[in-house]
Design a protein around this motif. Structure first.
Motif, PDB file in Angstrom:
ATOM      1  N   ASP A   1      -5.319  -5.289   8.865  1.00 60.38           N
ATOM      2  CA  ASP A   1      -6.280  -6.247   8.293  1.00 60.38           C
ATOM      3  C   ASP A   1      -6.068  -6.373   6.786  1.00 60.38           C
ATOM      4  O   ASP A   1      -6.110  -7.469   6.221  1.00 60.38           O
ATOM      5  CB  ASP A   1      -7.713  -5.806   8.586  1.00 60.38           C
ATOM      6  CG  ASP A   1      -8.048  -5.950  10.069  1.00 60.38           C
ATOM      7  OD1 ASP A   1      -7.305  -6.676  10.759  1.00 60.38           O
ATOM      8  OD2 ASP A   1      -9.027  -5.314  10.532  1.00 60.38           O
ATOM      9  N   LYS A   2      -5.855  -5.252   6.116  1.00 61.26           N
ATOM     10  CA  LYS A   2      -5.704  -5.261   4.660  1.00 61.26           C
ATOM     11  C   LYS A   2      -4.403  -5.965   4.234  1.00 61.26           C
ATOM     12  O   LYS A   2      -4.349  -6.625   3.208  1.00 61.26           O
ATOM     13  CB  LYS A   2      -5.734  -3.836   4.107  1.00 61.26           C
ATOM     14  CG  LYS A   2      -7.113  -3.196   4.188  1.00 61.26           C
ATOM     15  CD  LYS A   2      -7.208  -1.963   3.343  1.00 61.26           C
ATOM     16  CE  LYS A   2      -8.510  -1.214   3.584  1.00 61.26           C
ATOM     17  NZ  LYS A   2      -9.704  -1.989   3.232  1.00 61.26           N
TER      18      LYS A   2
ATOM     19  N   ARG B   1       0.838  -1.217   0.000  1.00 63.63           N
ATOM     20  CA  ARG B   1       0.000   0.000   0.000  1.00 63.63           C
ATOM     21  C   ARG B   1       0.864   1.255   0.000  1.00 63.63           C
ATOM     22  O   ARG B   1       1.922   1.262   0.648  1.00 63.63           O
ATOM     23  CB  ARG B   1      -0.849   0.076   1.275  1.00 63.63           C
ATOM     24  CG  ARG B   1      -1.860  -1.001   1.455  1.00 63.63           C
ATOM     25  CD  ARG B   1      -3.200  -0.542   0.936  1.00 63.63           C
ATOM     26  NE  ARG B   1      -4.011  -1.731   0.655  1.00 63.63           N
ATOM     27  CZ  ARG B   1      -5.258  -1.704   0.270  1.00 63.63           C
ATOM     28  NH1 ARG B   1      -5.854  -0.541   0.082  1.00 63.63           N
ATOM     29  NH2 ARG B   1      -5.938  -2.810   0.044  1.00 63.63           N
TER      30      ARG B   1
ATOM     31  N   THR C   1      -6.895  -1.111  10.590  1.00 61.03           N
ATOM     32  CA  THR C   1      -7.463  -1.219   9.240  1.00 61.03           C
ATOM     33  C   THR C   1      -6.380  -1.687   8.261  1.00 61.03           C
ATOM     34  O   THR C   1      -6.606  -2.611   7.462  1.00 61.03           O
ATOM     35  CB  THR C   1      -7.992   0.163   8.780  1.00 61.03           C
ATOM     36  OG1 THR C   1      -8.773   0.708   9.823  1.00 61.03           O
ATOM     37  CG2 THR C   1      -8.775   0.090   7.506  1.00 61.03           C
TER      38      THR C   1
ATOM     39  N   LYS D   1      -6.203   4.393   6.990  1.00 65.00           N
ATOM     40  CA  LYS D   1      -5.832   3.665   5.779  1.00 65.00           C
ATOM     41  C   LYS D   1      -4.481   4.127   5.235  1.00 65.00           C
ATOM     42  O   LYS D   1      -3.881   3.460   4.411  1.00 65.00           O
ATOM     43  CB  LYS D   1      -6.902   3.902   4.694  1.00 65.00           C
ATOM     44  CG  LYS D   1      -8.155   3.083   4.895  1.00 65.00           C
ATOM     45  CD  LYS D   1      -9.168   3.444   3.838  1.00 65.00           C
ATOM     46  CE  LYS D   1     -10.440   2.640   4.016  1.00 65.00           C
ATOM     47  NZ  LYS D   1     -11.522   3.189   3.209  1.00 65.00           N
TER      48      LYS D   1
END
Lengths: 230, 415
Positions: free
Chosen positions: B163-164, B116, B160, B204
C-alpha cells in the motif's frame, strides 16, 4: 484441709474518680468437699468474691489461695490454666458456646486439657447421662430449654473433675421445680465426687439446700452458719 | 494439639455461617477480586504468549545458529557455509522439530512511487514454512501466492508495504543492497504475493525472496547468515540450546535462543508478569480492610461469648487462633469460589478467544494479534492462593489480638 483461703481481701472499683468499695477485709476458708452459699442483697459483694476466687478479677489487696496456689502471684496464662484444670464455672445465664452441641460444649473443656478423643467422649457422655441429658447430647443450645442448658453448664463444669465449682446465681433463670432438681443433682455430685461447690445466690431454695451459708452485707461477712441437717 | 486445632477450626467454620449474609458478601467480594485478577493475568499471559510466539513465528525462530558477530552486525561478511556435519547434528537432536537456512541483510526497496529501507530475508520456500508461519500469513487469491522457487526473481512483501509503495501483485520493484564485495547492486523483482502478519513493525520492514536468488545476486555462493530452528515446544528451547552447544564445537559459531536474540521482549514479558502480581497484591490490600471489618464486627457481637470461653480456661492464644481460623475459613471459601469461577470462565475464553478487532491496529503494534486466548498458569493460581491467604491472615491479626486481649470479667458483663 482448706481448698479456698481468703485473707483480708479488699476490692475497690473506681468510677469517675470515685472509689467504691465492693469487699472490705474479707477472711474466708472453705474446706474441700463443702457445699456452701454466699448470700446477701444485690451489691453486697458476693459475685465480686466469687470472681476473685475464680481468678476472673483481682483483689485490690489481700491474699487469695486456691488449692495450694496463691492467685496474687500468677500470670494471666497461669490463672487461665488454673481455671481450666481446678475450677468449674456455672453462670446465671448458662453461657454455653452456641455453635457447639451439648456434648461438644462438655467435651470442649477436656479438649483444652489435652485429653484423648476416646476418653473425652466417654467422660462427656457419662456426665451428660448423670445430669439426665442422654437424649439431648447432640442438640445445639438453642434447641434446649433453660433448665437443660443449665444442666449442660453443670456437666461442663464438672466433667474434668475440678476441685471447685463456682456457681453464680445458678437457679436465677429457672423455675422452682427445675432449680430444685438442679440443686439436688449438684448435691449428689458433691457427695459422690467430693467436689467443692460455692454458690452466690439470693434464692432461698439454694440457701436452704446449702450446708454452709455465708452472709455478706456491704462487702463484709456478717454471718457464717453451718447447716447441720443432711 | 491436633484436636485443639480441629475444634478451633470447627468453631471458626460454624461462626462464619452465623451471619450468612455478611459472610457471603465478603466471600463474594473476594471471589470477584480473585476472578478479576486471574482474568487479567490470563489475558496478560495470553498476550505475552502470542507476542512471543508471533515474533518467533515471523523472523526470530526458537534458536539461531550464526557466525559470531552477526547478531550485532548483520553484514554479509558474517556468513558461513552450512556443513553436512552440522546438518547431521541438527537432524539427530530429538526435540528439534525443523530448521531452515536464511540470509538476512539490510537493503532498500523502490517502486515507481516511493522507496523504503527493508530487511531482506532470503529463504528456502520449502523449509521456511516448517519453521516460520510466513506461508500461513500469505494472503491468497488476488494477493498472489507464497514463494515457490528459491532461484526465481520473485519477492514477497507485506500488504502494508505494498500500500505504501503503491504496488500490486505482478508489479516490478527494485531491490538495492550491498553485495559481498561491498558494492551497491540493484535488481528488479516481481511481486509474487502479499502477506499480513500480526506484527505491524514486521510488515513495514521485512521482504522475502528466494535464498538461491539472493546468494547469486550477492555473490555469496552457498553461504548463509543463519540456520533458524524450531523446537517441539518453547519450553524445550534451553535444553536444545544446551545440546547444540555441547555438539557443535566450531568456534566461529554462536548458538542463540530467542531470549538472547530478543532480550527486550523477554524482559518486557518478565516485567509484565511481575507487575501483575504486584497489582494483585495491591488489589487485595483493599480486601484486607473488608475482612478485618467483618471480623471485628463478629468479635464485638460475640464479646460475651469470648468472655465465657476465657473464663472456662481458654487461653488468650487459643482465642486468637480461633479468630485466625475463622479468617482462614473465610479466605479459603473465597479462594475456592474465586479460583473455581475463574478456571471455568478462563477455560471457556481460552477456547473461544476474546476478539479485540476494534483495537486491531493497537494489537498489531503490540504484535499480539486481535484475538486473545487467555492462559492461566499454575504459578498464577499458586501466587493468588499465597496472596489471598497472606492478606487474609494479615487482616485477621488485629481482630485476633483484640479478641485475645478481651478481659473475661468485662466480657461476661457485656450483653
Amino acid at each position: 484441709m482448706n481448698i479456698i483461703e481468703l485473707e483480708n481481701v479488699y476490692k475497690n472499683y473506681e468510677t469517675h474518680g470515685n472509689i467504691i468499695p465492693a469487699l472490705r477485709g474479707v477472711n474466708l476458708q472453705i474446706a474441700k468437699g463443702e457445699f456452701a452459699a454466699l448470700a446477701g442483697p444485690s451489691g453486697s459483694g458476693k459475685t465480686t468474691l466469687l470472681n476473685i476466687i475464680g481468678g476472673l478479677d483481682q483483689p485490690t489487696s489481700g491474699s487469695v489461695t486456691v488449692g495450694n496456689t496463691r492467685l496474687n502471684q500468677l500470670s494471666k496464662k497461669a490463672i487461665s490454666d488454673l481455671r481450666l484444670r481446678k475450677i468449674g464455672f456455672v453462670f446465671q445465664a448458662y453461657n454455653l458456646i452456641p455453635v457447639l452441641t451439648a456434648i461438644e460444649n462438655v467435651e470442649y473443656v477436656l479438649l483444652l486439657q489435652g485429653i484423648n478423643k476416646k476418653d473425652r467422649l466417654t467422660r462427656s457422655k457419662d456426665v451428660l447421662r448423670e445430669v439426665g441429658l442422654e437424649k439431648e447430647m447432640y442438640r445445639p443450645p438453642h434447641e434446649l430449654s433453660g433448665g437443660q442448658q443449665q444442666r449442660v453448664a453443670v456437666a461442663r463444669a464438672i466433667v474434668s473433675s475440678p476441685d471447685i465449682v463456682l456457681a453464680d446465681e445458678p437457679t436465677a433463670n429457672l423455675d422452682q421445680k427445675t432449680g430444685a432438681h438442679l440443686l439436688a443433682m449438684m448435691r449428689e455430685l458433691n457427695l459422690r465426687e467430693h467436689i467443692t461447690f460455692l454458690f452466690s445466690t439470693h434464692d432461698p431454695m439454694v440457701m436452704e439446700h446449702s450446708k454452709r451459708l455465708i452472709n455478706l452485707i456491704d462487702g463484709r461477712i456478717v454471718s457464717d452458719e453451718i447447716h447441720s441437717k443432711p | 494439639m491436633w484436636a485443639s486445632i480441629k475444634i478451633f477450626a470447627m468453631i471458626g467454620w460454624r461462626n462464619l455461617w452465623r451471619n450468612k449474609r455478611r459472610s457471603l458478601v465478603v466471600i463474594t467480594s473476594m471471589a470477584l477480586g480473585i476472578f478479576a485478577m486471574l482474568l487479567s493475568m490470563g489475558i496478560m499471559n495470553g498476550m505475552n504468549n502470542q507476542m512471543v510466539e508471533n515474533t518467533i513465528s515471523t523472523s526470530l525462530g526458537h534458536i539461531s545458529i550464526q557466525r559470531k558477530g552477526f547478531q550485532n552486525d548483520m553484514k554479509l561478511q558474517n556468513s558461513f557455509v552450512p556443513s553436512k556435519e552440522l546438518k547431521n547434528i541438527l537432524s539427530d537432536i530429538h526435540d528439534l522439530k525443523a530448521f531452515t537456512p536464511r540470509i538476512k541483510m539490510d537493503g532498500m526497496i523502490r517502486s515507481s512511487e516511493a522507496s523504503r529501507g527493508v530487511l531482506i530475508m532470503g529463504i528456502d520456500p520449502v523449509h521456511e514454512k516448517t519453521v516460520s508461519k510466513i506461508l500461513e500469513y500469505t494472503l491468497g487469491e488476488a494477493a498472489g501466492s507464497y514463494l515457490t522457487d528459491s532461484e526465481a526473481s520473485d519477492i514477497l512483501i507485506s500488504k502494508t508495504l505494498a500500500d505504501k509503495l503503491d504496488l500490486l501483485v505482478g508489479d516490478k520493484v527494485v531491490l538495492m543492497f550491498q553485495n559481498l564485495q561491498k558494492e551497491i547492486v540493484g535488481t528488479a523483482l516481481t511481486v509474487k504475493g502479499l502477506y499480513q502478519s500480526p506484527i505491524d513493525s514486521f510488515d513495514k520492514y521485512v521482504v522475502y525472496t528466494g535464498l538461491q536468488n539472493l546468494q547469486k545476486l550477492t555473490g555469496m555462493g552457498t553461504k548463509i547468515s543463519e540456520i533458524s530452528i524450531r523446537v517441539t515446544h518453547r519450553k524445550q528451547v534451553d535444553k536444545v540450546v544446551e545440546e547444540l552447544r555441547n555438539s557443535i564445537h566450531e568456534p566461529l559459531f554462536t548458538i542463540l535462543s530467542w531470549k538472547e536474540m530478543a532480550p527486550n521482549l523477554f524482559r518486557a514479558v518478565t516485567i509484565f508478569d511481575t507487575m501483575m502480581y504486584i497489582f494483585f497484591a495491591i488489589i487485595f490490600t483493599t480486601v484486607v480492610f473488608s475482612i478485618a471489618n467483618t471480623l471485628i464486627m463478629a468479635i464485638m457481637e460475640r464479646f460475651h461469648e469470648i468472655g465465657v470461653m476465657k473464663s472456662i480456661g481458654t487461653s488468650p492464644n487459643r482465642i486468637g487462633a480461633m479468630v485466625l481460623f475463622e479468617a482462614m475459613n473465610l479466605g479459603i471459601v473465597g479462594l475456592v469460589a474465586g479460583i473455581g469461577v475463574s478456571v471455568l470462565i478462563i477455560a471457556l475464553l481460552a477456547y473461544t478467544g476474546i476478539d479485540l478487532s476494534f483495537y486491531m491496529e493497537s494489537m498489531r503494534t503490540l504484535g499480539t494479534g486481535h484475538i486473545i486466548y487467555p492462559a492461566l498458569k499454575s504459578k498464577d493460581i499458586i501466587a493468588s492462593t499465597f496472596i489471598v491467604l497472606t492478606t487474609t491472615l494479615l487482616a485477621a491479626l488485629y481482630p485476633a489480638v483484640k479478641a485475645a486481649r478481651i478481659k473475661p470479667l468485662e466480657a461476661l458483663h457485656h450483653i
